[in-house]
Design a protein around this motif. Structure first.
Motif, PDB file in Angstrom:
ATOM      1  N   GLN A1897     -20.190 -36.392 -19.942  1.00  0.00           N
ATOM      2  CA  GLN A1897     -19.293 -36.416 -18.786  1.00  0.00           C
ATOM      3  C   GLN A1897     -19.188 -35.460 -19.133  1.00  0.00           C
ATOM      4  O   GLN A1897     -18.456 -34.172 -18.535  1.00  0.00           O
ATOM      5  CB  GLN A1897     -18.057 -37.399 -17.836  1.00  0.00           C
ATOM      6  N   CYS A1898     -18.759 -34.774 -19.928  1.00  0.00           N
ATOM      7  CA  CYS A1898     -17.934 -33.590 -20.389  1.00  0.00           C
ATOM      8  C   CYS A1898     -19.310 -32.288 -20.097  1.00  0.00           C
ATOM      9  O   CYS A1898     -19.273 -30.857 -19.953  1.00  0.00           O
ATOM     10  CB  CYS A1898     -17.597 -33.564 -22.029  1.00  0.00           C
ATOM     11  N   LEU A1899     -20.317 -32.673 -20.919  1.00  0.00           N
ATOM     12  CA  LEU A1899     -21.137 -31.917 -20.730  1.00  0.00           C
ATOM     13  C   LEU A1899     -21.646 -31.488 -19.188  1.00  0.00           C
ATOM     14  O   LEU A1899     -22.335 -30.312 -18.287  1.00  0.00           O
ATOM     15  CB  LEU A1899     -22.613 -32.410 -21.359  1.00  0.00           C
ATOM     16  N   ILE A1900     -21.363 -32.534 -18.254  1.00  0.00           N
ATOM     17  CA  ILE A1900     -21.892 -32.575 -16.553  1.00  0.00           C
ATOM     18  C   ILE A1900     -21.077 -31.244 -16.350  1.00  0.00           C
ATOM     19  O   ILE A1900     -21.130 -31.036 -15.350  1.00  0.00           O
ATOM     20  CB  ILE A1900     -21.556 -33.944 -16.525  1.00  0.00           C
ATOM     21  N   LEU A1901     -19.954 -32.034 -16.677  1.00  0.00           N
ATOM     22  CA  LEU A1901     -18.686 -31.350 -16.083  1.00  0.00           C
ATOM     23  C   LEU A1901     -18.810 -29.218 -16.385  1.00  0.00           C
ATOM     24  O   LEU A1901     -18.903 -28.683 -15.793  1.00  0.00           O
ATOM     25  CB  LEU A1901     -17.001 -32.005 -16.661  1.00  0.00           C
ATOM     26  N   GLY A1902     -19.231 -29.190 -17.530  1.00  0.00           N
ATOM     27  CA  GLY A1902     -19.243 -27.923 -18.052  1.00  0.00           C
ATOM     28  C   GLY A1902     -20.689 -27.463 -16.983  1.00  0.00           C
ATOM     29  O   GLY A1902     -20.110 -25.836 -16.451  1.00  0.00           O
ATOM     30  N   GLU A1903     -21.315 -28.403 -17.153  1.00  0.00           N
ATOM     31  CA  GLU A1903     -22.708 -27.417 -15.765  1.00  0.00           C
ATOM     32  C   GLU A1903     -21.551 -27.275 -14.112  1.00  0.00           C
ATOM     33  O   GLU A1903     -22.008 -26.112 -13.781  1.00  0.00           O
ATOM     34  CB  GLU A1903     -24.054 -28.795 -15.356  1.00  0.00           C
ATOM     35  N   GLN A1904     -21.388 -27.830 -14.154  1.00  0.00           N
ATOM     36  CA  GLN A1904     -20.952 -28.513 -12.382  1.00  0.00           C
ATOM     37  C   GLN A1904     -19.846 -27.025 -12.392  1.00  0.00           C
ATOM     38  O   GLN A1904     -19.863 -26.395 -12.011  1.00  0.00           O
ATOM     39  CB  GLN A1904     -19.650 -29.432 -12.284  1.00  0.00           C
ATOM     40  N   ILE A1905     -19.199 -26.976 -13.812  1.00  0.00           N
ATOM     41  CA  ILE A1905     -18.151 -25.496 -14.166  1.00  0.00           C
ATOM     42  C   ILE A1905     -18.994 -24.168 -13.932  1.00  0.00           C
ATOM     43  O   ILE A1905     -18.756 -22.831 -13.390  1.00  0.00           O
ATOM     44  CB  ILE A1905     -17.281 -25.670 -15.180  1.00  0.00           C
ATOM     45  N   ASP A1906     -19.778 -24.393 -14.596  1.00  0.00           N
ATOM     46  CA  ASP A1906     -20.819 -23.443 -14.684  1.00  0.00           C
ATOM     47  C   ASP A1906     -21.192 -22.419 -13.274  1.00  0.00           C
ATOM     48  O   ASP A1906     -21.253 -21.076 -12.540  1.00  0.00           O
ATOM     49  CB  ASP A1906     -21.680 -22.806 -15.551  1.00  0.00           C
ATOM     50  N   LEU A1907     -21.813 -23.810 -12.591  1.00  0.00           N
ATOM     51  CA  LEU A1907     -22.334 -23.745 -11.558  1.00  0.00           C
ATOM     52  C   LEU A1907     -21.119 -23.293  -9.896  1.00  0.00           C
ATOM     53  O   LEU A1907     -21.671 -22.052  -9.404  1.00  0.00           O
ATOM     54  CB  LEU A1907     -23.339 -25.290 -10.208  1.00  0.00           C
ATOM     55  N   LEU A1908     -19.991 -23.454 -10.492  1.00  0.00           N
ATOM     56  CA  LEU A1908     -18.947 -23.393  -9.256  1.00  0.00           C
ATOM     57  C   LEU A1908     -18.884 -21.985  -9.116  1.00  0.00           C
ATOM     58  O   LEU A1908     -18.784 -20.997  -8.301  1.00  0.00           O
ATOM     59  CB  LEU A1908     -17.653 -23.876  -9.549  1.00  0.00           C
ATOM     60  N   GLN A1909     -18.470 -21.617 -10.832  1.00  0.00           N
ATOM     61  CA  GLN A1909     -17.644 -20.022 -10.969  1.00  0.00           C
ATOM     62  C   GLN A1909     -19.310 -19.018 -10.058  1.00  0.00           C
ATOM     63  O   GLN A1909     -19.002 -18.460  -9.866  1.00  0.00           O
ATOM     64  CB  GLN A1909     -18.059 -20.103 -12.245  1.00  0.00           C
ATOM     65  N   GLN A1910     -21.050 -19.184 -10.337  1.00  0.00           N
ATOM     66  CA  GLN A1910     -21.668 -18.290 -10.424  1.00  0.00           C
ATOM     67  C   GLN A1910     -21.405 -18.689  -8.716  1.00  0.00           C
ATOM     68  O   GLN A1910     -21.555 -17.647  -7.870  1.00  0.00           O
ATOM     69  CB  GLN A1910     -23.638 -19.634 -10.147  1.00  0.00           C
ATOM     70  N   TYR A1911     -21.499 -20.086  -7.801  1.00  0.00           N
ATOM     71  CA  TYR A1911     -21.486 -20.122  -6.795  1.00  0.00           C
ATOM     72  C   TYR A1911     -19.946 -18.947  -5.751  1.00  0.00           C
ATOM     73  O   TYR A1911     -19.937 -18.271  -4.871  1.00  0.00           O
ATOM     74  CB  TYR A1911     -20.850 -21.408  -5.715  1.00  0.00           C
ATOM     75  N   ARG A1912     -18.658 -18.860  -7.007  1.00  0.00           N
ATOM     76  CA  ARG A1912     -18.241 -18.632  -6.926  1.00  0.00           C
ATOM     77  C   ARG A1912     -18.628 -16.718  -6.589  1.00  0.00           C
ATOM     78  O   ARG A1912     -18.056 -16.135  -5.329  1.00  0.00           O
ATOM     79  CB  ARG A1912     -16.575 -18.227  -7.395  1.00  0.00           C
ATOM     80  N   SER A1913     -19.182 -16.435  -7.666  1.00  0.00           N
ATOM     81  CA  SER A1913     -19.551 -15.276  -7.513  1.00  0.00           C
ATOM     82  C   SER A1913     -20.304 -14.658  -6.585  1.00  0.00           C
ATOM     83  O   SER A1913     -21.032 -13.768  -5.406  1.00  0.00           O
ATOM     84  CB  SER A1913     -20.356 -15.241  -8.998  1.00  0.00           C
ATOM     85  N   ALA A1914     -20.858 -15.672  -5.995  1.00  0.00           N
ATOM     86  CA  ALA A1914     -22.735 -15.312  -5.481  1.00  0.00           C
ATOM     87  C   ALA A1914     -22.100 -15.554  -3.896  1.00  0.00           C
ATOM     88  O   ALA A1914     -21.974 -14.508  -2.571  1.00  0.00           O
ATOM     89  CB  ALA A1914     -23.555 -16.875  -5.097  1.00  0.00           C
ATOM     90  N   VAL A1915     -20.743 -16.200  -3.533  1.00  0.00           N
ATOM     91  CA  VAL A1915     -19.993 -15.742  -1.951  1.00  0.00           C
ATOM     92  C   VAL A1915     -19.021 -15.269  -2.106  1.00  0.00           C
ATOM     93  O   VAL A1915     -19.243 -14.338  -1.029  1.00  0.00           O
ATOM     94  CB  VAL A1915     -19.076 -17.850  -2.344  1.00  0.00           C
ATOM     95  N   CYS A1916     -19.018 -14.157  -3.277  1.00  0.00           N
ATOM     96  CA  CYS A1916     -17.775 -12.622  -3.399  1.00  0.00           C
ATOM     97  C   CYS A1916     -18.957 -11.858  -2.819  1.00  0.00           C
ATOM     98  O   CYS A1916     -18.923 -10.841  -1.888  1.00  0.00           O
ATOM     99  CB  CYS A1916     -16.703 -12.859  -4.401  1.00  0.00           C
ATOM    100  N   LYS A1917     -19.968 -12.059  -3.536  1.00  0.00           N
ATOM    101  CA  LYS A1917     -20.980 -11.173  -3.199  1.00  0.00           C
ATOM    102  C   LYS A1917     -22.232 -11.421  -2.153  1.00  0.00           C
ATOM    103  O   LYS A1917     -21.570 -10.177  -1.060  1.00  0.00           O
ATOM    104  CB  LYS A1917     -22.421 -11.378  -4.719  1.00  0.00           C
ATOM    105  N   VAL A1918     -22.091 -11.949  -1.008  1.00  0.00           N
ATOM    106  CA  VAL A1918     -22.247 -11.846  -0.111  1.00  0.00           C
ATOM    107  C   VAL A1918     -21.744 -11.236   1.218  1.00  0.00           C
ATOM    108  O   VAL A1918     -21.826 -10.732   2.240  1.00  0.00           O
ATOM    109  CB  VAL A1918     -22.406 -14.192   0.581  1.00  0.00           C
ATOM    110  N   ASP A1919     -19.872 -11.625   0.857  1.00  0.00           N
ATOM    111  CA  ASP A1919     -18.909 -11.113   1.949  1.00  0.00           C
ATOM    112  C   ASP A1919     -19.078  -9.383   1.213  1.00  0.00           C
ATOM    113  O   ASP A1919     -19.169  -8.851   2.372  1.00  0.00           O
ATOM    114  CB  ASP A1919     -17.651 -11.780   1.252  1.00  0.00           C
TER     115      ASP A1919
END
Length: 2008
Positions: A1897-1919
């Motif tokens: 579950q810790c590894l899964i959370l790590g993947e989700q955190i990485d995806l969320l950080q990428q998605y946050r950067s992508a949203v800021c990039k779109v703006d």
């Protein structure tokens, strides 16, 4: 073209004729290439039919003049040596041979080989095949290029490394005419194979016999997935067709592997036509054989580009290049303008070769060979532009990529046709998402349909997702056959009846078919010949592929189930809910009337729409505003269902105006509009309806709101007007929707409001009249009291309805009240009729008016009161609403407390009814007197008894009266503590007054008392007094205790103290009692019951009757005293008598020792304080038995006691002995027992011996101090530094708060910094784990302590500081320092490596952290400016041998000359960057290209008159040479500039002449420039008003290439005046031309920047959507609004969850790991692996216990280094010493599987032990280590399962070692049992156990955190990119830009007019500089590759900055 090369047929020939010999002879052509000076031409030699090799060699020597003894070899052009064995088969007629020193000799000069390439007979047989021109509406050029790529793929199919195919579009005019080159790194062709290639229709299957094939020994490839076998160069047709479709000439250049020669063949249309014209053999020619990089034969400037291509041959082992020239102009335009389109088509054709069998999936890791090694790169070079380069692998929008990445699931199948034909197929499902189909459109051929709907009520069917496109694209041997597609198969077509999935799902599938070469295709691979016929044959068998396995099942059923599953899983359609039923709709065409399912709600894209909700439509005319009635879905549905669309029925609002219902598609609902906006629109429309009423009172009697009126008052006439919100009067409803206008009426109602409800008492309706709009008459009949409402209501004429369209019509309500009139009669108000004598009371009255309504008294009235037997009077009568006769009093006799009845008559003069009778009851009055019985004054009683009194309470008329709280008290006086009597007479007025007994203490005789009787609450009642005589009592009054000793009784007084022996018993205690008269009282049983004692619970009653008390037990301790009490208590008295018993000591019995201070003594120190010795009795009470002489009898003994300082002293004051000076001999700490003896008495004490004072410091858990501890610089020490204080005998000293510090050298730094520590309660101090920073070498640390102001020095720690192999300290930059850097060219390769402290290269670095910056040096310094250009490193190539190096290749050199600085950086973290040393490069001018003026001259306008000024063309014109980038060059060139005048038509001979009547003048060119002045000759010829050109042509002998001349146009006139006028126009024209150039540059730069921004926006959106989809896979939904706060909160929560999981305790290995001094050390075996299961971890760790401490290294050198550093104590294991062939196969099945089948069914869950291991790092190395250590060891549940398993396995094979999860081991030889085969418990392994991995579950959370950080950067990039794009669009719309656009149009119009006036040639618009201005292409494909876009953007931004500020 070949004939132009040196050494042709006309060369020197010695021997026979050139055309061959006679019959029976063979002609051979010889090239002597033994030496460089050999003759260039060929020699022909005739060889007889029967000649042998020896004769042939002799003839060669004779012909060439060579000595027969000279050594040489004769070879074919394929370097096959001629020998006796192969002479006859090799030396054929017309063959070309070499004379060389050796077979492998380099070809010193080129040769030519004659060839013939007659077409094969198949040309006739198969000539009916399609050609490219059957293009089916598409441009066939990409498919022609594909033929050439096919050849390259076949040629590179055997490559081990990268298969590189390059298509170069050479459209740079400065390098020659346009050309297309296709280059691969395949196996190449020999000259014979090249000859075969030229033969038309020579397929690979017919190349046999005399033909040497490049597919020699053809073997059909083995089957591979998708038939990707590269076997696609087939028919011997496509290549020739392709090259002559693209251009008119083809140059084939090829070098086979392991060959020294390059073979070159030229085929051209021009050459064929020339041979035909000269009647020569058309299909014959020459192959040029030469050495690599030899381009001396390229002399035509039109092919200058070939020099660069040929130079590149040096680096290639084998290759083939197809160079096509004479490219058709329309092809050039197409390739330029549609670059993205045709490269995308090629990516589509070769999609699966590029991306592998699964296609271009979005995957985390690339597949391995053989598919990711195909590299197809396309580049286009144009003059003055940055090259366009694209790799087909980078294209992400080809159709197959779109199909793969938009699909949610796939269905794989295989079709077997008759013969060997096999077709693999895949069907992909593209789901419907909310409001759109995801089936991809072709971006280049969009199929979007216009969303127009003229008839909003018509029924709209959803457009199919796929449209009319067929399902399957077809691939042959893995490549696309573009003109063939398959519509469908029977099992995947939509069913006629309703199937498992909705019908629209069949339109959401795409597919691909992959065939092998058993199916025929056209020679140009555009069309299948027989595929669909074979597939739809009835014998074709379809099977499904599941998990890679082929399964035979009903394909149609499987497909339908799969489609249904896809629909349910992936389609996100409109959800129809709240099913209402099935209806038919007669308003629709008959075919569409039903069935229709109706619903009350839908859920669409996360929003819910319900019936009654306000909505708005879009794309309807007009737009509708309304409320939802219901939803329609076509079909027979039941309950909730998903669908792609439907219809919604809307009631148009406001219904009052429109009253209609419209039906529109659901897709036309406006999902963006807020319900508030729709509501506001409806309200605005409703303003036209009636809104309010206007009321007036023409005749008075106005009724005011809330008015109060007397009953019967009239209400006047009413005048009414109806107004809308605009204040307009109206009589009827507005609008036309109700057919005819509806009249409005006004209804009047008067309503009475009462508790029982509202009652309508008046109702009238008024129509519109003539005089007043609406009218109501006067009302006079309102008499009832109460609250009224006069209501005016607008109603409809026909229905009298007061609402319209659900909305109430205007109304008005006036509330009023009706009150009573004046009084006419009265009555008594309800009141209590009970009154008291003499107590005033009130009589309330009520008055009524004439209608019986309650009224009020307002006039003065004197009432009259009368009653029989009573005297009555009153005080006053009040007026107002509450009329009362106040203060009425009545006096007279009553019978009892219950009272008497009377009639009271009240008369009020002046009223119509003036008298009333009041019935009343009169009760007794207030108390006035107290009466007490007996009446005598003196009363006699005994002490201790009570006395009763009879009392009565009387009123003023002597009636016994009662009232609440009527309490009578009696108080006694004359003695203390007398009682008080109280009685309550509240109920009856009389009672008996008594209470408790009267008790007076110590009364011996009669005593007189007083009694006072009163009522405290009635002060007006007088008290009564009585006298009482009190007599003494006869009850018990005194108690005494006696102790009887013999015959004597001793009295024990109260509170006496009695001494008695401790522990003894007091006996013979008696007692006596007396009354108040001192008379002794005999003890009776009743009295005995009332006697109690406190020392025993049980009393003998018989003894009490005799006066005896129980015995008393005396305490044993003299400190304890006993309190004894005897008590007597009855109803009259409570008596007690008490005494205290004090114990006395008994006889001596024991010796007792006591330590006065602590019980601890330090080693070497005396015991603090003294030991006190006393003598006690048996109960421990001290006895004074010691004297000074007693000391000699005392002895002290103990183990280790040091008696030297013992001192004993007699303490007289305490009668004890004191012992001091107790000390022990030094030894281990612990408890010590001491024995003290005196006479016969003895006692023991225990003393704790503790360590001595601190004297030493020792390290805890620390390695051997004699050796240096290796530590890597910057790393942590292996162990924490823990010190222990010890005494001088090494015993731990538990002294706390002792300061501990570290001393070290200044160059040794520790972190955390060296802080002082203090010891804890154990004397320990944990200084923690330090990170060490120090220079390489040996360093020391010393621990010190400060105790009692003295320093205790600890041990010295020796550290060996090793450099950190992972800490970067510098960057190493390698490049060719001798290279020259020409402007606009490419930099040499820069090779960057990151160097660590130990001077080794750091590997495994993310390339994104390496960057290169370049800037132009300035005087401000060497620091990089903010706008420095930044580059990223290139991808690592296969041939890059140096690991850990990063390459910067092909970086473009700046266009402008100057000094530039290059610096490389490595981003160590977010803030720190490690920079390299700066590389200073000097950018030099590039090759000279053109001749340009230093200052552009104006267009001259001259005439041929006498005036020199009018004839001057140019004066002082300075011409210089520049490169492509306008850098001045050619300073060292010397030559001439030839100036020539030419006309626009070359045939024009009447051109002007220079002075001297010459057409040409020469000017010297020196020092890089030439100064020129030109004047026309007087009366020079020339046509009037004609444009001529001066051509300045440079002639520079030192320059091999021809430079572009400079052309200056001028106007020639015969008339001077006209010339002067035109000169002014010419000047104006030049100014306009320059302005237009600047304007266009600005606009083109802005447009290019805009295109780049659009690309960035699209990329950002795609990235955001991709990450959003990945998050959805992880069940994370991001809202469309407030995204960043939501993501931040989600990230915070996920990080918190992850941190909590990490903090949870899990198994870990506590064995210290070995410090990794370099990358060659992996670590200890215990740290290399992790095991999740605790039981398995325990047994495997124990099994490998002897190896757990072993350090694993990659190399033996590293192992030896560790061995030396640890003096051989550390066991090591180098991986390079392991014999890997004996290692187990990790994929091998367990032994109980035989040939894939289960041999027996095991028990105990067997599994290989190695499969339970997980490796955090270095997986491959770890598999090697544990494969060797564990082998095939198997683990099972228990010993029984293991024995069963072994017993079965040994029947078939060898059984490996077996372990059990219970800890047992069965060795491979079968032995088990004993301690050596049983694992101990986990805690016994001392931490040498494999750790547990991080929870999944810790590894899964790590993947989700990485995806969320990428998605946050992508949203800021779109703006961010959206803001930039909007800013750019706003800038382009600014008035300033619009003004500049208008100015440009005006300038162009003016320029056109001036040119027309000047008569200039139209094609020469503007001038040369305008013609050569950079042109930005605006094509349909605005998305260039990233690298090109960035380069273009950088240039465009510079241009924009340069031009936007200039005034045009």
């Amino acid at each position: 073209m070949a004939a132009a090369d040196g050494g042709g047929p006309g060369g020197a020939s010695v021997g026979t004729k050139e055309d061959g010999g006679g019959v029976g002879h063979r002609t051979v052509y010889l090239f002597d290439r033994r030496e460089k000076e050999s003759e260039l031409g060929e020699r022909s030699l005739q060889v007889g039919e029967r000649s042998d090799y020896a004769g042939f060699r002799a003839s060669v020597c004779q012909t060439l003049g060579i000595s027969p003894e000279e050594k040489f070899v004769i070879t074919t052009t394929s370097r096959k040596e001629i020998t006796c064995d192969n002479f006859d088969e090799t030396v054929k007629d017309g063959v070309t041979l070499y004379l060389l020193q050796s077979v492998n000799q380099l070809l010193l000069t080129a040769t030519k080989e004659r060839i013939d390439f007659l077409p094969h007979y198949d040309t006739l047989v198969k000539s009916g095949m399609y050609e490219y021109y059957a293009s089916e509406g598409q441009n066939p050029l990409p498919f022609a290029l594909a033929e050439l790529i096919d050849n390259s793929l076949s040629a590179t199919s055997r490559n081990i490394g990268v298969r590189r195919i390059q298509i170069k579009l050479l459209f740079d005019e400065t390098q020659g005419k346009p050309a297309v080159a296709v280059i691969d790194n395949g196996r190449g062709m020999t000259s014979k194979q090249l000859n075969n290639w030229a033969v038309y229709r020579l397929s690979k299957f017919t190349r046999q016999g005399d033909f040497e094939s490049d597919h020699s020994g053809y073997v059909r490839p083995v089957p591979v997935p998708r038939s990707l076998n590269s076997d696609i160069s087939y028919f011997g047709v496509g290549g020739k067709q392709a090259v002559f479709f693209v251009g008119q000439s083809a140059r084939m250049i090829s070098k086979p592997a392991d060959s020294q020669d390059v073979h070159e063949l030229v085929l051209s249309k021009e050459d064929f036509e020339k041979k035909e014209k000269n009647k020569e053999a058309i299909y014959s020619g020459y192959i040029r054989n030469r050495k690599p990089s030899d381009s001396v034969h390229i002399t035509n400037d039109e092919e200058r580009f070939l020099h660069n291509l040929i130079i590149e041959e040096k680096e290639k082992d084998s290759f083939t290049a197809v160079v096509i020239t004479g490219v058709q102009p329309e092809h050039i335009q197409y390739l330029k303008n549609y670059f993205h389109l045709w490269t995308r088509q090629l990516a589509h054709i070769y999609h699966y070769y590029i991306h592998g069998p699964k296609g271009n999936e979005i995957r985390t890791s690339k597949e391995v060979e053989p598919f990711n090694n195909i590299d197809i790169e396309i580049s286009m070079f144009e003059k003055g532009k940055v090259p366009k380069i694209v790799n087909l692998r980078e294209i992400q929008d080809d159709m197959q990529t779109l199909y793969v990445n938009t699909a949610a699931d796939s269905f794989e199948f295989k079709a077997h046709v008759e013969g060997d034909g096999v077709v693999e197929g895949i069907i992909r499902y593209h789901p419907f998402l909310y409001d759109r189909e995801t089936y991809p459109d072709d971006p280049c051929f969009p199929s979007k349909l216009k969303d127009e709907d003229d008839d909003d009520d018509c029924f709209i069917l959803e457009k199919a997702a796929r449209g009319k496109r067929p399902i399957f694209e077809c691939f042959w041997n893995g490549r696309l056959i573009p003109y063939t597609s398959v519509e469908d198969f029977d099992w995947c077509t939509p069913p006629k009846k309703r199937g498992l999935a909705p019908i629209e799902c069949y339109n959401r599938i795409s597919g691909a078919l992959f065939t092998n070469d058993k199916f025929q295709v056209s020679t140009n691979k555009l069309t299948f010949m027989d595929l669909e016929l074979k597939l739809k044959d009835k014998n074709t068998l379809f099977t499904r592929i599941l998990n890679g396995q082929e399964q035979r099942m009903k394909i149609d059923r499987e497909f339908a189930l799969w489609l249904k599953d896809c629909h349910e899983k992936y389609d996100k359609q409109i959800k129809f809910t709240l099913f209402k039923g099935i209806i038919t709709r007669p308003d629709l065409p008959s075919k569409k009337q039903g069935p229709w399912a109706t619903y009350a709600a839908i859920e669409w894209d996360g929003k819910i729409y319900k019936a009654g909700q306000l909505v708005k439509t879009i794309k309807t005319l007009p737009l509708f505003y309304g409320s939802i009635v219901r939803f329609f879905l076509y079909g027979d549905h039941d309950g909730e269902v998903y669908a792609t669309g439907g219809e919604v029925q809307i009631a148009v609002e406001p219904q009052a105006l429109y009253d209609e219902v419209r039906t529109v598609p659901i897709a036309k609902l406006d999902r963006t509009v807020a319900e508030k906006a729709v509501k506001k629109y409806v309200e605005d429309e409703m303003a036209r309806l009636p809104d309010r009423l206007s009321v007036t009172w023409p005749e008075g009697d106005e009724l005011l709101p809330n008015e109060i009126r007397p009953a019967g008052t009239p209400i006047g006439a009413l005048r009414i007007e109806i107004l809308n919100k605009k204040g307009e009067a109206m009589q009827k409803l507005p609008g036309t929707s109700h057919g005819g206008s509806k009249k409005l009426l006004v209804e009047l109602k008067v309503i009475l409001h009462s508790s029982s409800g509202n009652k309508e008492i008046i109702s009238h309706i008024s129509q519109h009249g003539g005089k007043w709009p609406y009218w109501f008459k006067k009302m006079e009949n309102i008499q009832k009291l109460g609250n009224y409402t006069l209501k005016l209501q607008v109603v409809l004429n026909e229905s009298n309805a007061d609402t319209y369209a659900g909305r109430p019509l205007p109304s008005k309500a006036i509330k009023f009240s009706v009150k009573e009139g004046k009084p006419e009669k009265f009555s008594f108000v309800l009141l209590d009729h009970h009154f008291r004598v003499g107590v005033p009371f009130n009589i309330p009255l009520e008055f009524q008016d004439e209608f019986g309504h309650t009224s009020q008294l307002v006039t003065d009235i004197q009432p009259v009161l009368e009653a029989s037997g009573l005297s009555l009077h009153y005080e006053e009568i009040t007026k107002g609403p509450n009329c009362v006769i106040r203060g009425v009093t009545a006096k007279g006799p009553v019978n009892s407390c219950q009272g008497k009845n009377y009639n009271l008559k009240v008369t009020l003069p002046g009223l119509k009814e003036d008298s009333q009778i009041l019935k009343m009851k009169l009760l007794p009055g207030q108390p006035r007197r107290l009466k007490v019985k007996p009446d005598s004054e003196i009363l006699v009683i005994e002490n201790g008894t009570a006395f009763p009194f009879q009392v009565e309470v009387l009123d003023e008329s002597d009636n016994i009266t009662a009232q609440p709280k009527l309490i009578v008290h009696c108080k006694f006086s004359g003695a203390p503590n007398l009682p008080v009597y109280v009685v309550d007479c509240s109920s009856s007025g009389t009672s008996i007054l008594t209470g408790s007994a009267i008790q007076v203490q110590n009364i011996k005789k009669d005593q007189m008392l007083k009694a006072r009787i009163e009522i405290p609450s009635c002060k007006d009642v007088a008290p009564v007094e009585k006298t009482i005589k009190l007599l003494p009592s006869s009850h018990v009054a005194r108690l005494q205790i006696f102790s009887v000793e013999g015959q004597k009784a001793i009295q024990i007084k109260h509170q006496d103290e009695v001494n008695w022996i401790a522990g003894d018993i007091m006996r013979n205690l008696i007692f006596q009692m007396y009354d108040e008269g001192e008379r002794e009282i005999n003890i009776t049983s009743a009295l005995a019951e009332k006697i109690k004692v406190n020392w025993t619970p049980e009393i003998n009653k018989e003894h009490l009757l005799q006066g005896l008390l129980p015995d008393v037990q005396v305490p044993t301790s003299v400190k304890d005293m006993r309190y004894c009490q005897v008590s007597f208590q009855d109803d009259h008295v409570s008596l007690e008598s008490a005494f205290t018993v004090r114990p006395l000591p008994d006889e001596p019995k024991h010796l007792k020792c006591e330590m006065k201070a602590g019980k601890t003594v330090q080693i070497g120190q005396e015991l603090q304080g003294e030991v006190v010795i006393i003598i006690t009795d048996q109960y421990g009470n001290q006895i004074q038995a010691f004297s000074p002489s007693s000391l000699s009898s005392l002895s002290i003994a103990g183990v280790g006691l040091d008696s030297s300082n013992l001192k004993t002293t007699f303490q007289e004051n305490t009668q004890s002995i004191s012992v001091r000076g107790i000390k022990f001999i030094p030894g281990p700490p612990g408890n010590k027992d001491l024995c003290f003896t005196w006479h016969e008495f003895s006692d023991f004490i225990r003393v704790q011996l503790i360590s001595g004072p601190p004297a030493k410091l020792l390290l805890i858990d620390w390695p051997e101090l004699k050796e240096c501890i290796p530590v890597i610089n910057g790393r942590d020490l292996q162990n924490p530094i823990i010190v222990q204080l010890c005494d001088q005998w090494d015993n731990p000293a538990p002294v706390q708060h002792v300061k501990i510090s570290l001393t070290k050298a200044s160059n040794l730094k520790l972190t955390p910094s060296n802080q002082q520590h203090k010891t804890d309660e154990k004397g320990r101090a944990n200084l923690g784990i330090f990170s060490v920073f120090a220079p390489r070498g040996e360093h020391t640390l010393q621990v010190k302590a400060i105790y009692n102001k003295s320093i205790i020095e600890g041990p010295i720690i020796k550290l060996m500081i090793l450099p950190d192999p992972e800490k970067p300290v510098r960057l190493n930059v390698k490049y060719d320092k001798d290279a020259s850097f020409l402007a606009g060219g490419l930099f040499t390769d820069f090779m960057i490596s990151v160097i660590s402290e130990d001077d080794s290269v750091i590997k495994n670095i993310n390339p994104a952290r390496i960057s290169m910056k370049m800037w132009k040096l300035s005087t401000s310094g060497n620091r990089p400016p903010a706008n420095a250009e930044t580059f990223s490193c290139n991808k690592i190539k296969d041939n890059d041998k140096e690991d850990g190096c990063f390459y910067f290749r092909d970086k473009v050199i700046p266009n402008k000359v100057g000094t530039y600085c290059i610096q490389f950086g490595f981003m160590m973290d977010k803030t720190n960057i490690l920079n390299s040393e700066q590389v200073i490069v000097e950018v030099l001018p590039n090759q000279p290209v053109k001749l340009v003026p230093k200052i552009k001259p104006p267009t001259p306008a001259v005439s041929n008159v006498r005036s020199v000024a009018s004839r001057t063309l140019v004066r002082d014109l300075h011409l210089s040479i520049t490169d492509d980038y306008n850098n001045h060059t050619g300073i060292d060139l010397v030559g001439t500039i030839i100036a020539t005048i030419k006309g626009s038509n070359e045939e024009d001979t009447d051109t002007p002449l220079f002075i001297g009547k010459v057409r040409t003048l020469e000017f010297p060119f020196v020092n890089g420039s030439a100064e020129i002045s030109l004047v026309l000759a007087e009366s020079s010829p020339g046509r009037d008003s004609t444009e001529y050109f001066i051509v300045f042509e440079p002639r520079l002998p030192l320059l091999s290439r021809t430079l572009e001349p400079y052309i200056l146009p001028f106007m020639f006139y015969n008339d001077v005046k006209k010339q002067q006028q035109m000169a002014a126009l010419t000047k104006e024209k030049d100014q306009l031309s320059q302005s237009i150039i600047m304007y266009k540059s600005l606009f083109e730069a802005s447009q290019q920047l805009l295109n780049e921004m659009k690309c960035q926006v699209e990329e950002a959106r795609l990235k955001e959507a991709q990450l959003r989809n990945e998050l959805k896979i992880h069940n994370i939904d991001i809202p469309t609004t407030q995204q960043v706060p939501h993501i931040e909160a989600l990230l915070k929560r996920k990080l918190s969850e992850q941190e909590e999981l990490k903090k949870k305790p899990r198994r870990s290995c506590t064995l210290p790991n070995y410090t990794k001094g370099s990358g060659d050390v992996l670590g200890k075996i215990a740290h290399l692996a992790q095991i999740e299961d605790d039981r398995a971890a325990m047994v495997i760790s124990w099994h490998l216990a002897s190896d757990m401490d072993c350090v694993v290294t990659l190399t033996t050198d590293a192992a030896r280094r560790i061995y030396d550093e640890t003096q051989g104590r550390q066991q090591v294991l180098p991986l390079d010493s392991i014999y890997k062939k004996t290692l187990p196969d990790w994929k091998r099945p367990l032994p109980h599987f035989r040939n894939g089948k289960l041999y027996f069914k095991p028990i105990g869950d067997p599994v290989f032990a190695r499969d339970l291991l997980t490796f955090p790092d270095n997986v491959e190395h770890c598999e090697t280590v544990f494969g060797m250590l564990l082998g095939d060891t198997i683990i099972l549940d228990n010993l029984d399962a293991a024995n069963h398993y072994r017993k079965e396995v040994v029947k078939i094979t060898h059984c490996p070692t077996l372990l059990t999860r219970d800890g047992d081991r069965i060795r491979s030889n079968g032995k088990f049992g004993g301690l050596q085969n049983k694992a101990p418990p986990m805690d016994k392994l001392r931490g040498m156990v494999f750790g547990a991995p991080v929870p999944k579950q810790c590894l899964i959370l790590g993947e989700q955190i990485d995806l969320l950080q990428q998605y946050r950067s992508a949203v800021c990039k779109v703006d961010s990119v959206n803001k930039d794009l909007n800013s750019q669009l706003e800038y382009l719309r600014t008035p300033d830009m619009k003004k500049k656009k208008q100015e440009l149009d005006e300038h162009e119009k003016n320029l056109k007019l001036i040119e027309e006036k000047l008569g200039m040639t139209p094609i020469r618009k503007c001038n040369d500089s305008l013609r050569h201005s950079p042109k930005v292409e605006m094509t349909d494909c605005p998305v260039p590759p990233k690298r090109m876009r960035r380069e273009a953007t950088r240039q465009n931004r510079n241009e924009k900055a340069r031009y936007s500020g200039s005034r045009l």
